[in-house]
Enzyme design. Structure first.
Site, mmCIF file in Angstrom:
data_model
loop_
_atom_site.group_PDB
_atom_site.id
_atom_site.type_symbol
_atom_site.label_atom_id
_atom_site.label_comp_id
_atom_site.label_asym_id
_atom_site.label_seq_id
_atom_site.Cartn_x
_atom_site.Cartn_y
_atom_site.Cartn_z
ATOM 1 N N TRP A 149 -1.066 -9.268 -2.847
ATOM 2 C CA TRP A 149 -0.780 -11.122 -2.285
ATOM 3 C C TRP A 149 0.941 -11.502 -2.209
ATOM 4 O O TRP A 149 1.103 -11.930 -2.468
ATOM 5 C CB TRP A 149 -0.858 -11.121 -3.904
ATOM 6 C CG TRP A 149 -0.757 -10.344 -4.581
ATOM 7 C CD1 TRP A 149 -1.164 -9.117 -4.933
ATOM 8 C CD2 TRP A 149 0.748 -9.929 -5.673
ATOM 9 N NE1 TRP A 149 -0.788 -8.526 -6.002
ATOM 10 C CE2 TRP A 149 0.387 -9.506 -5.892
ATOM 11 C CE3 TRP A 149 1.730 -10.536 -5.237
ATOM 12 C CZ2 TRP A 149 1.359 -8.167 -6.474
ATOM 13 C CZ3 TRP A 149 3.283 -10.225 -5.822
ATOM 14 C CH2 TRP A 149 2.684 -9.027 -6.861
ATOM 15 N N ASN A 150 1.456 -10.459 -2.117
ATOM 16 C CA ASN A 150 3.133 -10.212 -1.818
ATOM 17 C C ASN A 150 3.799 -11.311 -0.698
ATOM 18 O O ASN A 150 4.799 -12.122 -0.917
ATOM 19 C CB ASN A 150 3.735 -9.278 -2.201
ATOM 20 C CG ASN A 150 3.389 -8.053 -1.307
ATOM 21 O OD1 ASN A 150 2.658 -8.180 -0.525
ATOM 22 N ND2 ASN A 150 4.140 -7.633 -1.176
ATOM 23 N N LYS A 173 -10.057 -9.418 5.074
ATOM 24 C CA LYS A 173 -10.078 -9.464 3.957
ATOM 25 C C LYS A 173 -8.726 -9.851 3.483
ATOM 26 O O LYS A 173 -8.179 -9.414 2.726
ATOM 27 C CB LYS A 173 -10.859 -8.625 3.172
ATOM 28 C CG LYS A 173 -11.138 -8.812 1.607
ATOM 29 C CD LYS A 173 -11.306 -7.691 1.021
ATOM 30 C CE LYS A 173 -11.081 -8.385 -0.615
ATOM 31 N NZ LYS A 173 -9.862 -9.106 -0.999
ATOM 32 N N PRO A 174 -8.317 -11.227 2.834
ATOM 33 C CA PRO A 174 -7.151 -11.804 1.999
ATOM 34 C C PRO A 174 -7.314 -11.015 1.039
ATOM 35 O O PRO A 174 -7.956 -10.705 -0.036
ATOM 36 C CB PRO A 174 -7.649 -12.943 2.610
ATOM 37 C CG PRO A 174 -8.265 -13.318 3.494
ATOM 38 C CD PRO A 174 -9.581 -12.305 3.686
ATOM 39 N N GLU A 248 -0.468 1.416 4.774
ATOM 40 C CA GLU A 248 0.785 1.256 4.384
ATOM 41 C C GLU A 248 0.728 0.574 2.699
ATOM 42 O O GLU A 248 0.218 0.111 2.107
ATOM 43 C CB GLU A 248 1.182 -0.483 4.836
ATOM 44 C CG GLU A 248 1.056 -0.535 6.127
ATOM 45 C CD GLU A 248 2.279 0.311 6.989
ATOM 46 O OE1 GLU A 248 3.266 0.778 6.477
ATOM 47 O OE2 GLU A 248 2.583 0.522 8.605
ATOM 48 N N CYS A 282 7.323 -4.172 -0.880
ATOM 49 C CA CYS A 282 6.872 -2.886 -1.233
ATOM 50 C C CYS A 282 8.408 -2.064 -0.420
ATOM 51 O O CYS A 282 8.860 -1.162 -0.878
ATOM 52 C CB CYS A 282 6.360 -2.745 0.019
ATOM 53 S SG CYS A 282 6.341 -3.827 2.081
ATOM 54 N N GLU A 460 2.986 -0.143 11.734
ATOM 55 C CA GLU A 460 2.649 -1.830 12.575
ATOM 56 C C GLU A 460 4.155 -1.867 13.274
ATOM 57 O O GLU A 460 5.010 -1.376 12.942
ATOM 58 C CB GLU A 460 2.285 -2.256 11.339
ATOM 59 C CG GLU A 460 1.215 -1.828 10.709
ATOM 60 C CD GLU A 460 0.298 -2.936 9.003
ATOM 61 O OE1 GLU A 460 1.040 -3.544 7.975
ATOM 62 O OE2 GLU A 460 -0.691 -2.971 9.570
HETATM 63 P P1 NAD Z 1 -3.712 -3.479 -4.064
HETATM 64 O O1 NAD Z 1 -4.490 -2.171 -3.527
HETATM 65 O O2 NAD Z 1 -4.374 -4.053 -5.320
HETATM 66 O O3 NAD Z 1 -4.752 -4.911 -3.436
HETATM 67 C C1 NAD Z 1 -4.694 -5.314 -1.809
HETATM 68 C C2 NAD Z 1 -6.011 -5.665 -1.051
HETATM 69 O O4 NAD Z 1 -7.248 -4.165 -1.085
HETATM 70 C C3 NAD Z 1 -6.558 -6.410 -1.874
HETATM 71 O O5 NAD Z 1 -6.727 -8.091 -0.746
HETATM 72 C C4 NAD Z 1 -7.779 -5.692 -2.576
HETATM 73 O O6 NAD Z 1 -8.750 -7.788 -3.020
HETATM 74 C C5 NAD Z 1 -8.335 -4.656 -1.246
HETATM 75 N N1 NAD Z 1 -9.155 -3.304 -2.577
HETATM 76 C C6 NAD Z 1 -8.888 -3.264 -3.892
HETATM 77 N N2 NAD Z 1 -9.898 -2.752 -3.831
HETATM 78 C C7 NAD Z 1 -10.610 -2.183 -2.762
HETATM 79 C C8 NAD Z 1 -11.471 -0.939 -2.274
HETATM 80 N N3 NAD Z 1 -11.666 0.020 -3.255
HETATM 81 N N4 NAD Z 1 -11.938 -0.894 -0.961
HETATM 82 C C9 NAD Z 1 -11.790 -2.534 0.158
HETATM 83 N N5 NAD Z 1 -9.813 -3.017 0.080
HETATM 84 C C10 NAD Z 1 -9.799 -2.748 -1.365
HETATM 85 O O7 NAD Z 1 -2.992 -3.766 -3.966
HETATM 86 P P2 NAD Z 1 -2.018 -5.381 -4.682
HETATM 87 O O8 NAD Z 1 -1.763 -5.399 -5.947
HETATM 88 O O9 NAD Z 1 -2.698 -6.519 -3.824
HETATM 89 O O10 NAD Z 1 -0.115 -5.588 -3.672
HETATM 90 C C11 NAD Z 1 1.076 -4.384 -3.977
HETATM 91 C C12 NAD Z 1 0.425 -2.990 -3.478
HETATM 92 O O11 NAD Z 1 1.670 -3.501 -2.414
HETATM 93 C C13 NAD Z 1 1.807 -2.915 -4.174
HETATM 94 O O12 NAD Z 1 2.028 -0.937 -4.287
HETATM 95 C C14 NAD Z 1 3.048 -2.658 -2.944
HETATM 96 O O13 NAD Z 1 4.408 -1.901 -3.018
HETATM 97 C C15 NAD Z 1 1.935 -2.916 -1.845
HETATM 98 N N6 NAD Z 1 2.498 -3.337 -0.539
HETATM 99 C C16 NAD Z 1 3.206 -2.550 0.594
HETATM 100 C C17 NAD Z 1 3.519 -2.789 1.890
HETATM 101 C C18 NAD Z 1 4.113 -1.638 2.893
HETATM 102 O O14 NAD Z 1 3.700 -2.160 4.354
HETATM 103 N N7 NAD Z 1 3.814 -0.344 2.819
HETATM 104 C C19 NAD Z 1 3.468 -4.331 1.562
HETATM 105 C C20 NAD Z 1 3.287 -4.543 0.566
HETATM 106 C C21 NAD Z 1 2.803 -4.262 -0.278
#
Ligand code: NAD
Length: 479
Positions: A149-150, A173-174, A248, A282, A460
């Site tokens: 979501w960020n 899947k957003p 990522e 991130c 990416e």
């Molecule tokens: P999250 O892992 O909770 O969710 C990310 C996505 O995964 C959502 O669409 C969610 O619905 C889905 N998801 C959740 N459980 C799943 C499962 N079991 N199987 C498949 N999909 C599933 O992360 P968040 O809270 O939305 O985002 C914040 C995190 O993202 C932070 O840790 C941040 O550092 C990381 N992030 C990393 C990068 C990068 O490029 N490395 C960039 C931005 C954010």
């Protein structure tokens, strides 16, 4: 209220169960949109549509795919104001930053429209005179694109554009709590002429919809951005079918300020990268290491500039920082600050919610600077994902590098110095997928972006980003 549906096989689909969720503005908790929620069944339908569409899409020329991507980029630019507003309403970031995110996402579509033409093969020397060896690259198949979501639009563009350019069909899947702008963004590829089934969007809980995309054998590639713990779950479950993966994940970026650093630039860079998007990036600055000789001056200037940042509703044009995304994020930030203070840190500014009626209903928090921190504290160990800049001092650059590398994460690292040798040697020693020397950003469209260690793997952006959606084939010809 904005209403958003799923996109399956070229059709707008509500959901079999009729289940919906209300999306709320983090600045005031007013409803801004309604989203139809699917489950495993809708995810399966989308995967099957993508599978049917794959052979014809993979067989189109890169130029034809590029035309559709360029057209999608034009549509994103035409719709920029609506998309940016939607993004601010559901995510909270200031409108000027939402506009930048939308523009950057259109640029990524344009970039891969052209990069797709450069999926080159090779003619390699053969050991025998009677044969020839060719190497070609082909699309991996149906790709599942799962995003957080960020930066819901930007991070979707980093996946959608190379996947389509490579000839893959996709199911996107957003994020569940900020799906509006990302869905409208993916829709532009459909509106630009991608045939039915080539781009699909499903909504719903990660544990159901996301899990189906990972576990169903139809998807051949999973491109995921999100938390390290979710990434680990995905890796375990994708292993059953040995799927291609790019993960990522989280980060915990160190920011080193050497005694010979240009202090004005270092302060400005630290301020922006620690607090933009309320630290929910991130590659945010999570740990600041400053040489003892300049620590007092750096800290004073950082605190002074931090106190000048205006916090408020992202739609207000004068605002520097919007609300945090959720109450959960704000609570985690509070916990990290409380833990640091308990263990001896000093609070220099922030550390609480702003006061005033306009802040009462939103997830606002003041940007926070701490010093006297050490590595026993959560802020120096775990991703806060909040607006906190904890400052620690060092005596030698060697010591700073050791501290910087003392983390399970390895996404981004930054160093500010005016000595070329220090810059070069430190950049080589920092354990991160991206190192910023005298800059506070390591994302660049032509260069690879991704993590080391528990920040994940795969890259990416750039041509490396395209490789993630391609398989290599050796063709041996008898002459
Ligand atoms: P999250 O892992 O909770 O969710 C990310 C996505 O995964 C959502 O669409 C969610 O619905 C889905 N998801 C959740 N459980 C799943 C499962 N079991 N199987 C498949 N999909 C599933 O992360 P968040 O809270 O939305 O985002 C914040 C995190 O993202 C932070 O840790 C941040 O550092 C990381 N992030 C990393 C990068 C990068 O490029 N490395 C960039 C931005 C954010």
């Amino acid at each position: 209220m904005y209403q958003t549906m799923m996109l399956i096989d070229g059709e707008q689909v509500k959901s079999l169960s009729g289940r919906t969720a209300v999306i709320r503005n983090p600045a005031n908790q007013e409803p801004v949109g309604q989203v139809f929620l699917g489950g495993r069944e809708e995810a399966r339908a989308a995967l099957e549509a993508a599978e049917r569409a794959f052979p014809a899409w993979a067989a189109t020329s890169p130029a034809a795919r590029g035309k559709i991507l360029h057209r999608a980029a034009d549509l994103v630019r035409e719709r920029q104001e609506d998309l940016a507003r939607l993004l601010t309403l559901e995510q909270g970031k200031p409108l000027k930053e939402s506009r930048r995110e939308i523009q950057a996402s259109a640029d990524v579509l344009d970039y891969y429209a052209e990069e797709g033409r450069r999926i080159f093969g090779e003619l390699v020397p053969s050991a025998s005179a009677g044969s020839r060896s060719l190497v070609i690259r082909q699309p991996v198949g149906v790709a599942a694109l799962i995003t957080p979501w960020n930066f819901p639009v930007d991070l979707m563009s980093w996946k959608l554009a190379p996947a389509l350019a490579a000839g893959c069909t996709v199911v996107a899947k957003p994020p569940s709590l900020a799906p509006l702008a990302a869905t409208a963004f993916v829709q532009t590829a459909h509106d630009a002429g991608a045939p039915p089934g080539v781009v699909n969007v499903v909504h719903g809980p990660g544990g159901q919809v996301g899990a189906e995309l990972v576990e169903n054998p139809i998807s051949k590639k999973i491109a995921f951005t999100g938390e390290s713990s979710t990434g680990r779950w995905i890796m375990e479950h994708a292993a059953r079918h040995l799927k291609r993966l790019s993960l990522e994940l989280g980060g915990h970026a160190p920011f080193i300020v050497c005694k010979d650093a240009h202090l004005d630039r270092a302060v400005e860079a630290c301020l922006r990268r620690a607090f933009n998007n309320m630290g929910q990036i991130c590659i945010s600055v999570n740990r600041v290491y400053v040489a003892e000789e300049v620590a007092e001056e750096f800290t004073n200037r950082l605190v002074e500039q931090t106190q000048r940042l205006k916090v408020g509703d992202g739609l207000d044009p004068g605002v520097d920082l919007g609300p945090m995304f959720s109450q959960q994020q704000r609570e985690k930030t509070r916990e990290h600050i409380a833990d640091a203070l308990e263990k001896g840190a000093r609070l220099l500014c922030g550390g609480r919610e702003p006061e005033g009626k306009e802040y009462e209903k939103g997830f606002f928090f003041l940007p926070t600077v701490l010093d006297h921190v050490d590595h026993s504290m959560l802020v120096m160990q775990e991703e806060t994902f909040g607006p906190v800049a904890p400052i620690m001092t060092f005596q030698t650059v060697d010591q700073a590098l050791e501290l910087a590398n003392d983390s399970p994460y390895g996404l981004a690292a930054y160093i500010f110095t005016s000595d070329l040798s220090t810059a070069f040697l430190a950049a080589e020693r920092l354990e991160a997928g991206g190192v910023g020397v005298n800059v506070n950003n390591v994302a660049e469209i032509q260069a690879p972006f991704g993590g080391w260690k528990q920040s994940g793997f795969g890259r990416e952006l750039s041509h490396y980003g395209l490789e993630q959606y391609l398989e290599i084939k050796h063709i041996r010809l008898g002459i």
